[in-house]
Design a protein around this motif. Structure first.
Motif, PDB file in Angstrom:
ATOM      1  N   LEU A   1       0.971  -1.212  -0.057  1.00 26.44           N
ATOM      2  CA  LEU A   1       0.175  -0.120   0.225  1.00 26.44           C
ATOM      3  C   LEU A   1       0.805   1.162   0.018  1.00 26.44           C
ATOM      4  O   LEU A   1       0.467   2.070  -0.684  1.00 26.44           O
TER       5      LEU A   1
ATOM      6  N   ARG B   1      -4.831   1.820   8.404  1.00 24.98           N
ATOM      7  CA  ARG B   1      -5.010   1.915   6.753  1.00 24.98           C
ATOM      8  C   ARG B   1      -6.232   2.768   6.164  1.00 24.98           C
ATOM      9  O   ARG B   1      -5.997   3.137   5.225  1.00 24.98           O
TER      10      ARG B   1
ATOM     11  N   VAL C   1      -6.893   4.267   2.648  1.00 21.53           N
ATOM     12  CA  VAL C   1      -8.246   4.339   1.889  1.00 21.53           C
ATOM     13  C   VAL C   1      -8.964   5.796   1.490  1.00 21.53           C
ATOM     14  O   VAL C   1      -9.366   6.047   0.515  1.00 21.53           O
TER      15      VAL C   1
ATOM     16  N   GLU D   1     -10.214  -7.419   2.312  1.00 23.72           N
ATOM     17  CA  GLU D   1      -9.179  -6.547   2.010  1.00 23.72           C
ATOM     18  C   GLU D   1      -8.437  -7.327   0.677  1.00 23.72           C
ATOM     19  O   GLU D   1      -7.840  -6.495  -0.181  1.00 23.72           O
TER      20      GLU D   1
ATOM     21  N   TYR E   1      -8.085  -4.100  -1.760  1.00 26.33           N
ATOM     22  CA  TYR E   1      -7.128  -3.237  -1.720  1.00 26.33           C
ATOM     23  C   TYR E   1      -6.397  -3.197  -3.172  1.00 26.33           C
ATOM     24  O   TYR E   1      -6.225  -2.220  -3.851  1.00 26.33           O
TER      25      TYR E   1
ATOM     26  N   SER F   1      -6.190  -0.055  -5.909  1.00 26.68           N
ATOM     27  CA  SER F   1      -5.030   0.376  -6.401  1.00 26.68           C
ATOM     28  C   SER F   1      -5.191   0.253  -8.030  1.00 26.68           C
ATOM     29  O   SER F   1      -4.869   1.553  -8.553  1.00 26.68           O
TER      30      SER F   1
END
Length: 299
Positions: free
Chosen positions: A35, A146, A150, A230, A234, A238
Motif C-alpha cells: 500500500l 489503513r 483508503v 481486503e 485493496y 489500487s
C-alpha cells in the motif's frame, strides 16, 4: 518451516523473520508495504497529470464559468485549471501522508521474540523500514491505521473524476478539440470513452471504500470476514485509481484548446455573465432587491 524459509536468505534479510511468526504478520506487513508503494506510485502519476494540465490549459484565455447548466460569470482557463491542479496537489500530499500511518509487526503474539537488529538495520530490503511504525507485540495490525490510505485513494478517484468532467464539458462545447475514441457512432457527437471510464471507475472505488470501512473495526480479533474483503478491495482500488490516472494522461495527448471558440462563447453570453453587476448597480441606485433582480434579468 522458519529454518527452511530463511535458509536461502542473506543474513540481513533473514533477521527480519521473527520466531513468533503468524500468517497475519506476513500478510498484514506485506500488504502495508504494498500500500505504501502504491501511494508513492500514484503520487508520481498525479504529479505528471498536474504538469500536463498546466502545460495544456494554463493560458489567460477568457472563459465562461457555468453553474446549474447556465452561464454564471467570466473567468479564465488558467484560473479554472489552477483550481483543479491545487486539488490534485492536495491529493498527492494526502497519499504521501497516508503512507506514514501504515505499520509493520515484527514479533509474535507475546512480543518476546522480536528479531535482532531490526531497530538498527536501515538498509532493510523488504521495505518495512519505510513504514511509519513498527509494532513488537499484538496479535494483528490495527485496520484503523489503513483508513487514511483508503481515504486518500477515494479522494484521488473523485479528484480524477472532476478532471474528467472538466475535459468533458470543454469537449461538448467545442472549446477543446478531441481526436481520440468516442463511445457514440453519431458523427456529430464526441463522447470520449476514457472520460466515461474514469467516471464509472470512481463510483467503484467509492463502493470499495464502504466495504473497507466496514472491515476496519476488529471484533475481538481479526478473522476471514476482514481478510476476504481486503484481499479483493485493496488490489482493485489500487488498480482502478492507477488506471484512471493513466487514462486521463493518454486522453490529454488527444486534446487541444480552441481559443477562438472559448472567446466566442464569452461574447455570446456577455449579458448573462454581467447580470450580478447590473443587479448591484440597480440596488445602489435605490431599487429594492427584487426589483433590481427583475431589472438585471431584463424583465
Amino acid at each position: 518451516f522458519l529454518t527452511l524459509f530463511t535458509a536461502s536468505m542473506p543474513d540481513e534479510m533473514a533477521c527480519w523473520v521473527h520466531r513468533g511468526l503468524t500468517t497475519s504478520d506476513i500478510v498484514d506487513t506485506s500488504v502495508n508495504v504494498a500500500l505504501g508503494r502504491t501511494a508513492e506510485y500514484l503520487a508520481f502519476r498525479l504529479s505528471m497529470l498536474i504538469q500536463n494540465l498546466d502545460d495544456l490549459f494554463n493560458v489567460p484565455t477568457p472563459r465562461v464559468a457555468w453553474t446549474h447548466g447556465r452561464p454564471a460569470s467570466r473567468t479564465t482557463l488558467a484560473r479554472q485549471v489552477d483550481i483543479i491542479t491545487r486539488r490534485l496537489t492536495l491529493v498527492v500530499t494526502e497519499l504521501l501522508i497516508s503512507k506514514s500511518g501504515l505499520s509493520a509487526m515484527l514479533s509474535g503474539p507475546t512480543g518476546d521474540s522480536a528479531p535482532p537488529r531490526w531497530e538498527e538495520d536501515l538498509n532493510d530490503p523488504s521495505g518495512i523500514a519505510d513504514l511509519g511504525r513498527v509494532y513488537s507485540s499484538g496479535q494483528a495490525l490495527d485496520r484503523v491505521d489503513r483508513m487514511p490510505w483508503v481515504s486518500a485513494m477515494t479522494t484521488a478517484a473523485t479528484a480524477l473524476e472532476s478532471v474528467a468532467q472538466f475535459l468533458w464539458d470543454g469537449i461538448q462545447r467545442d472549446e477543446f478539440r478531441f481526436e481520440g475514441t468516442t463511445s457514440s457512432s453519431m458523427p456529430h457527437k464526441s463522447n470520449p470513452t476514457q472520460l466515461e471510464r474514469v467516471w464509472g471507475l470512481a463510483r467503484l472505488v467509492r463502493g470499495l471504500r464502504v466495504a473497507l470501512d466496514e472491515s476496519a473495526v476488529m471484533r475481538g480479533d481479526r478473522d476471514i470476514s476482514q481478510s476476504s474483503v481486503e484481499r479483493v478491495a485493496y488490489p482493485q482500488m489500487s488498480h482502478l485509481v492507477a488506471y484512471s490516472a493513466l487514462e486521463l494522461l493518454e486522453c490529454l495527448d488527444n486534446i487541444a484548446v480552441d481559443s477562438d471558440v472559448v472567446a466566442s462563447i464569452c461574447r455570446v453570453y456577455e449579458t448573462e455573465t454581467h447580470s450580478f453587476s447590473r443587479l448591484l448597480n440597480a440596488m445602489e441606485g435605490g431599487m429594492s432587491y427584487l426589483d433590481a433582480r427583475d431589472a438585471a434579468a431584463g424583465k
